[in-house]
Design a protein around this motif. Structure first.
Motif, mmCIF file in Angstrom:
data_model
loop_
_atom_site.group_PDB
_atom_site.id
_atom_site.type_symbol
_atom_site.label_atom_id
_atom_site.label_comp_id
_atom_site.label_asym_id
_atom_site.label_seq_id
_atom_site.Cartn_x
_atom_site.Cartn_y
_atom_site.Cartn_z
ATOM 1 N N VAL A 54 0.788 -1.150 -0.035
ATOM 2 C CA VAL A 54 0.036 -0.088 -0.071
ATOM 3 C C VAL A 54 0.897 1.206 -0.025
ATOM 4 O O VAL A 54 0.616 2.239 -0.831
ATOM 5 N N PHE A 55 1.883 1.281 0.877
ATOM 6 C CA PHE A 55 2.779 2.260 0.765
ATOM 7 C C PHE A 55 3.580 2.345 -0.457
ATOM 8 O O PHE A 55 3.734 3.521 -1.034
ATOM 9 N N LEU A 56 3.962 1.121 -1.046
ATOM 10 C CA LEU A 56 4.839 1.249 -2.063
ATOM 11 C C LEU A 56 3.849 1.867 -3.478
ATOM 12 O O LEU A 56 4.421 2.650 -4.404
ATOM 13 N N GLU A 57 2.621 1.523 -3.419
ATOM 14 C CA GLU A 57 1.639 1.991 -4.473
ATOM 15 C C GLU A 57 1.594 3.607 -4.514
ATOM 16 O O GLU A 57 1.708 4.533 -5.273
ATOM 17 N N ALA A 58 1.527 4.149 -2.955
ATOM 18 C CA ALA A 58 1.452 5.532 -2.994
ATOM 19 C C ALA A 58 2.947 6.228 -3.221
ATOM 20 O O ALA A 58 3.009 7.260 -3.799
ATOM 21 N N LEU A 59 3.904 5.658 -2.928
ATOM 22 C CA LEU A 59 5.311 6.091 -3.301
ATOM 23 C C LEU A 59 5.447 6.402 -4.809
ATOM 24 O O LEU A 59 5.922 7.047 -5.375
ATOM 25 N N PHE A 60 4.971 5.040 -5.318
ATOM 26 C CA PHE A 60 5.186 5.064 -7.172
ATOM 27 C C PHE A 60 4.255 6.414 -7.627
ATOM 28 O O PHE A 60 4.462 6.770 -8.573
ATOM 29 N N ALA A 61 2.913 6.394 -6.946
ATOM 30 C CA ALA A 61 2.217 7.541 -7.612
ATOM 31 C C ALA A 61 3.012 8.958 -7.319
ATOM 32 O O ALA A 61 2.859 9.940 -8.400
ATOM 33 N N VAL A 62 3.636 9.305 -6.319
ATOM 34 C CA VAL A 62 4.290 10.293 -6.041
ATOM 35 C C VAL A 62 5.470 10.550 -7.070
ATOM 36 O O VAL A 62 5.602 11.446 -7.671
ATOM 37 N N ILE A 63 6.255 9.349 -7.392
ATOM 38 C CA ILE A 63 7.132 9.383 -8.110
ATOM 39 C C ILE A 63 6.765 9.603 -9.626
ATOM 40 O O ILE A 63 7.432 10.621 -10.467
ATOM 41 N N LYS A 64 5.792 8.948 -10.184
ATOM 42 C CA LYS A 64 5.219 8.977 -11.380
ATOM 43 C C LYS A 64 4.839 10.720 -11.631
ATOM 44 O O LYS A 64 4.862 11.044 -12.932
ATOM 45 N N SER A 65 4.279 11.360 -10.761
ATOM 46 C CA SER A 65 3.480 12.724 -10.675
ATOM 47 C C SER A 65 4.963 13.693 -11.170
ATOM 48 O O SER A 65 4.442 14.678 -11.365
ATOM 49 N N ASP A 66 6.077 13.074 -11.068
ATOM 50 C CA ASP A 66 7.207 13.980 -11.194
ATOM 51 C C ASP A 66 8.284 13.627 -12.242
ATOM 52 O O ASP A 66 9.315 13.887 -12.338
ATOM 53 N N THR A 67 7.745 12.459 -13.007
ATOM 54 C CA THR A 67 8.622 12.115 -13.993
ATOM 55 C C THR A 67 7.994 12.137 -15.282
ATOM 56 O O THR A 67 6.645 11.938 -15.491
ATOM 57 N N ARG A 68 8.684 12.310 -16.511
ATOM 58 C CA ARG A 68 8.139 12.109 -17.862
ATOM 59 C C ARG A 68 7.819 10.554 -18.115
ATOM 60 O O ARG A 68 8.710 9.840 -17.620
ATOM 61 N N PRO A 69 6.938 10.381 -19.217
ATOM 62 C CA PRO A 69 7.159 9.087 -19.649
ATOM 63 C C PRO A 69 7.944 8.263 -19.952
ATOM 64 O O PRO A 69 8.201 7.266 -19.905
ATOM 65 N N ASP A 70 8.900 8.923 -20.750
ATOM 66 C CA ASP A 70 10.223 8.448 -21.259
ATOM 67 C C ASP A 70 11.234 8.387 -20.174
ATOM 68 O O ASP A 70 12.451 7.824 -20.588
ATOM 69 N N GLU A 71 11.332 8.708 -18.889
ATOM 70 C CA GLU A 71 12.292 8.813 -17.905
ATOM 71 C C GLU A 71 12.343 7.473 -17.702
ATOM 72 O O GLU A 71 11.601 6.568 -17.519
ATOM 73 N N VAL A 72 13.724 7.262 -17.180
ATOM 74 C CA VAL A 72 13.942 5.779 -16.528
ATOM 75 C C VAL A 72 14.267 5.909 -14.881
ATOM 76 O O VAL A 72 14.802 7.011 -14.444
ATOM 77 N N ILE A 73 13.558 5.023 -14.421
ATOM 78 C CA ILE A 73 13.456 4.947 -12.982
ATOM 79 C C ILE A 73 14.256 3.598 -12.483
ATOM 80 O O ILE A 73 13.713 2.658 -13.125
ATOM 81 N N TYR A 74 15.161 3.626 -11.553
ATOM 82 C CA TYR A 74 15.883 2.532 -11.312
ATOM 83 C C TYR A 74 15.313 1.995 -9.917
ATOM 84 O O TYR A 74 15.292 2.784 -9.113
ATOM 85 N N ALA A 75 14.624 0.790 -9.814
ATOM 86 C CA ALA A 75 14.521 0.482 -8.532
ATOM 87 C C ALA A 75 14.993 -0.984 -8.294
ATOM 88 O O ALA A 75 14.739 -1.842 -8.916
ATOM 89 N N CYS A 76 15.443 -1.133 -7.119
ATOM 90 C CA CYS A 76 16.378 -2.375 -6.604
ATOM 91 C C CYS A 76 15.552 -2.890 -5.354
ATOM 92 O O CYS A 76 15.467 -2.346 -4.307
ATOM 93 N N PRO A 77 14.997 -4.106 -5.897
ATOM 94 C CA PRO A 77 14.397 -4.796 -4.501
ATOM 95 C C PRO A 77 15.567 -5.447 -3.733
ATOM 96 O O PRO A 77 16.408 -5.860 -4.037
ATOM 97 N N GLU A 78 15.322 -5.061 -2.437
ATOM 98 C CA GLU A 78 16.450 -5.316 -1.490
ATOM 99 C C GLU A 78 15.978 -6.445 -0.310
ATOM 100 O O GLU A 78 14.869 -6.138 0.148
ATOM 101 N N ASN A 79 16.581 -7.405 -0.151
ATOM 102 C CA ASN A 79 16.351 -8.335 1.018
ATOM 103 C C ASN A 79 17.955 -8.654 1.565
ATOM 104 O O ASN A 79 18.232 -9.395 0.857
ATOM 105 N N GLY A 80 18.079 -8.194 2.635
ATOM 106 C CA GLY A 80 19.397 -8.490 3.291
ATOM 107 C C GLY A 80 19.503 -9.912 3.677
ATOM 108 O O GLY A 80 18.608 -10.861 3.903
ATOM 109 N N PRO A 81 21.166 -10.438 3.902
ATOM 110 C CA PRO A 81 21.155 -11.852 3.989
ATOM 111 C C PRO A 81 20.762 -11.986 5.598
ATOM 112 O O PRO A 81 20.587 -11.140 6.432
#
Length: 112
Positions: A54-81
């Motif tokens: 639910v948080f991630l969906e809201a975060l993505f909405a904020v990020i998308k509101s500030d980016t152009r459709p052709d911009e690249v967003i790098y997202a790294c899923p992380e889970n530590g050892p």
């Protein structure tokens, strides 16, 4: 800080600080832990990870509101050892498989 879901109103209350963010680290968390398991080991999503989504969906909405459709967003899923000093506890499922699931769930949210 101990937070209860929903996290977005508190953590995304000043969206201007995310302006220009093009690299995201997607480490599932809750209000008490810096890393939580995405799955229960049987492939089912944990309730805590569902709150994170639910948080991630809201975060993505904020990020998308500030980016152009052709911009690249790098997202790294992380889970530590689970190794000593890592975020994962001994009871966590395979952290690599969980990271793959974090990626897959994040991709679904981004494409909505």
């Amino acid at each position: 800080k101990h937070l209860s879901p929903p996290f977005a109103p508190r953590l995304l209350g000043a969206p201007e600080i995310l302006r220009g963010a093009r690299q995201l680290h997607l480490r599932p968390f809750n209000g008490h832990h810096a890393q939580i398991p995405a799955t229960n080991g049987s492939g089912e999503l944990t309730p805590e990870f569902r709150d994170y989504l639910v948080f991630l969906e809201a975060l993505f909405a904020v990020i998308k509101s500030d980016t152009r459709p052709d911009e690249v967003i790098y997202a790294c899923p992380e889970n530590g050892p689970r190794a000593p000093g890592g975020y994962a506890l001994s009871c966590f499922p395979d952290v690599w498989q969980d990271a793959i699931r974090v990626r897959d769930e994040a991709r679904l949210l981004w494409l909505r």
